[in-house]
Design an enzyme around this catalytic site. Sequence first.
Site, PDB file in Angstrom:
ATOM      1  N   SER A  74       0.801  -1.236   0.000  1.00 48.15           N
ATOM      2  CA  SER A  74       0.000   0.000   0.000  1.00 48.15           C
ATOM      3  C   SER A  74       0.832   1.284   0.000  1.00 48.15           C
ATOM      4  O   SER A  74       0.375   2.314   0.493  1.00 48.15           O
ATOM      5  CB  SER A  74      -0.945   0.000   1.199  1.00 48.15           C
ATOM      6  OG  SER A  74      -0.195  -0.063   2.394  1.00 48.15           O
ATOM      7  N   THR A 114      -9.571   1.681  -1.423  1.00 47.22           N
ATOM      8  CA  THR A 114      -8.929   2.936  -1.047  1.00 47.22           C
ATOM      9  C   THR A 114      -9.459   4.129  -1.831  1.00 47.22           C
ATOM     10  O   THR A 114      -9.897   3.975  -2.990  1.00 47.22           O
ATOM     11  CB  THR A 114      -7.412   2.827  -1.306  1.00 47.22           C
ATOM     12  OG1 THR A 114      -6.812   4.118  -1.171  1.00 47.22           O
ATOM     13  CG2 THR A 114      -7.102   2.338  -2.714  1.00 47.22           C
ATOM     14  N   TYR A 138      -0.689   1.719  -7.253  1.00 47.45           N
ATOM     15  CA  TYR A 138      -1.382   1.246  -6.053  1.00 47.45           C
ATOM     16  C   TYR A 138      -2.895   1.387  -6.241  1.00 47.45           C
ATOM     17  O   TYR A 138      -3.652   0.419  -6.077  1.00 47.45           O
ATOM     18  CB  TYR A 138      -0.910   2.025  -4.816  1.00 47.45           C
ATOM     19  CG  TYR A 138      -1.790   1.813  -3.621  1.00 47.45           C
ATOM     20  CD1 TYR A 138      -1.978   0.539  -3.091  1.00 47.45           C
ATOM     21  CD2 TYR A 138      -2.464   2.880  -3.013  1.00 47.45           C
ATOM     22  CE1 TYR A 138      -2.815   0.331  -2.000  1.00 47.45           C
ATOM     23  CE2 TYR A 138      -3.293   2.684  -1.925  1.00 47.45           C
ATOM     24  CZ  TYR A 138      -3.466   1.410  -1.419  1.00 47.45           C
ATOM     25  OH  TYR A 138      -4.290   1.212  -0.347  1.00 47.45           O
ATOM     26  N   ARG A 216      -7.423  16.580   3.867  1.00 43.68           N
ATOM     27  CA  ARG A 216      -7.728  15.152   3.804  1.00 43.68           C
ATOM     28  C   ARG A 216      -8.819  14.807   4.817  1.00 43.68           C
ATOM     29  O   ARG A 216      -8.976  15.490   5.829  1.00 43.68           O
ATOM     30  CB  ARG A 216      -6.472  14.312   4.152  1.00 43.68           C
ATOM     31  CG  ARG A 216      -5.361  14.409   3.132  1.00 43.68           C
ATOM     32  CD  ARG A 216      -5.720  13.665   1.857  1.00 43.68           C
ATOM     33  NE  ARG A 216      -4.671  13.777   0.850  1.00 43.68           N
ATOM     34  CZ  ARG A 216      -4.565  14.768  -0.035  1.00 43.68           C
ATOM     35  NH1 ARG A 216      -5.438  15.755  -0.023  1.00 43.68           N
ATOM     36  NH2 ARG A 216      -3.601  14.772  -0.934  1.00 43.68           N
TER      37      ARG A 216
HETATM   38  N1  UDP Z   1       2.150  15.328   4.165  1.00 44.74           N
HETATM   39  C1  UDP Z   1       3.062  16.329   4.451  1.00 44.74           C
HETATM   40  N2  UDP Z   1       4.250  15.972   5.010  1.00 44.74           N
HETATM   41  C2  UDP Z   1       4.593  14.674   5.306  1.00 44.74           C
HETATM   42  C3  UDP Z   1       3.643  13.659   5.022  1.00 44.74           C
HETATM   43  C4  UDP Z   1       2.432  14.027   4.446  1.00 44.74           C
HETATM   44  O1  UDP Z   1       2.809  17.505   4.195  1.00 44.74           O
HETATM   45  O2  UDP Z   1       5.700  14.433   5.796  1.00 44.74           O
HETATM   46  C5  UDP Z   1       0.849  15.691   3.578  1.00 44.74           C
HETATM   47  C6  UDP Z   1       0.593  15.037   2.222  1.00 44.74           C
HETATM   48  O3  UDP Z   1       1.094  15.850   1.182  1.00 44.74           O
HETATM   49  C7  UDP Z   1      -0.939  14.984   2.213  1.00 44.74           C
HETATM   50  C8  UDP Z   1      -1.304  14.828   3.692  1.00 44.74           C
HETATM   51  O4  UDP Z   1      -0.151  15.213   4.433  1.00 44.74           O
HETATM   52  O5  UDP Z   1      -1.474  16.196   1.767  1.00 44.74           O
HETATM   53  C9  UDP Z   1      -1.649  13.403   4.056  1.00 44.74           C
HETATM   54  O6  UDP Z   1      -0.601  12.559   3.564  1.00 44.74           O
HETATM   55  P1  UDP Z   1      -0.487  11.042   3.966  1.00 44.74           P
HETATM   56  O7  UDP Z   1       0.766  10.508   3.320  1.00 44.74           O
HETATM   57  O8  UDP Z   1      -0.613  10.890   5.439  1.00 44.74           O
HETATM   58  O9  UDP Z   1      -1.774  10.380   3.315  1.00 44.74           O
HETATM   59  P2  UDP Z   1      -2.326  10.387   1.791  1.00 44.74           P
HETATM   60  O10 UDP Z   1      -3.335  11.497   1.742  1.00 44.74           O
HETATM   61  O11 UDP Z   1      -1.171  10.583   0.874  1.00 44.74           O
HETATM   62  O12 UDP Z   1      -2.957   9.046   1.677  1.00 44.74           O
END
Ligand code: UDP
Length: 319
Positions: A74, A114, A138, A216
Amino acid sequence: MRLLVTGGAGYIGSVVAARLLEEGHHVTVLDDLSEGHRDAVPAGARFVQGRIHDAARVIDGAGFEAVVHLAAFSLVGESVEHPARYEENNVLGTARLCNAMQTLGVNKIIVSSTAAVYGEPDVAIITEETKTAPVNPYGSSKLAIDNDLSRRTHAGEFAAISLRYFNVAGAYGPYGERHRQETHLIPIALEVALGKRASLTIFGDDFPTPDGTCVRDYIHVLDIANAHVRAMAALEVGYHDIVNLGNGSGFSVQEVAEAVRNVTGHPLPTEIGPRRAGDPAVLVASNERARTHLGWIPEYPDVTTMVEDAWRFAQERGA
Ligand code: UDP
């Protein structure tokens, strides 16, 4: 019911297995431990180490009434670099699992899908009718699985529900997020609070959102697990239901960072980095169908609760 839970040694799978046990089901966990942890398998579950490709030998003669299938690769970034792994593990592995089930007379499955199947939708609230257009292997692999399940159920004698998770967060008792390679926002922010990282890099602050950072839909892992419990009762032979699991409201990266500061008392320094490839500005679920089809409502929608639970877990693990 006698249930096989694939991926039950992983983050979400361990909470799902724990909740199913609490509901009185008999649970066997099948996990290859490529990402999961043996000690995350709840006490009370039988454990078999192995791949879903080899599920036939586990299913044969075990008397399972249904399968809850969470085992999958994932990581979005890894899927872009190694698409064949996602095809082989997720798509082919699930097809083999379903083949084994159908050959051996097990006809009910709940599958983790997802929000990544929707890609970068141009609607603010995503329903199950929103066009699927994954932007990475993915998401494509999960969409291929959902399509295969539709074909199998429409052919009759098979019941399936795909649960499309949005951003899962939080912890439940001794079960929480411990990825070998952490990429998710909340665990990374908590690593800063634990002194394991100097700062949190925010991937872009020029998105068309109120504070410029991505929004999100964060959903508590316990709410996700409870949806599986509900889905178990909603399986209908000949029918494939697809259900989004989210809170229906979003939080920006800045808002999550602020929640982490409030919960941990750590100043959580941040710096602004470039956008991450493939990150849509806003991903928020409609959970109308989950409410009507499963009778499910999220009980822990506050992102602060999710951060509190994840923080307790991270501190206990010394992670
Ligand atoms: N994000 C961030 N910094 C990090 C990790 C994630 O700014 O170190 C942001 C990422 O760009 C997204 C949000 O946090 O907008 C959630 O990211 P995550 O990877 O947790 O989940 P996703 O939405 O990608 O499944």
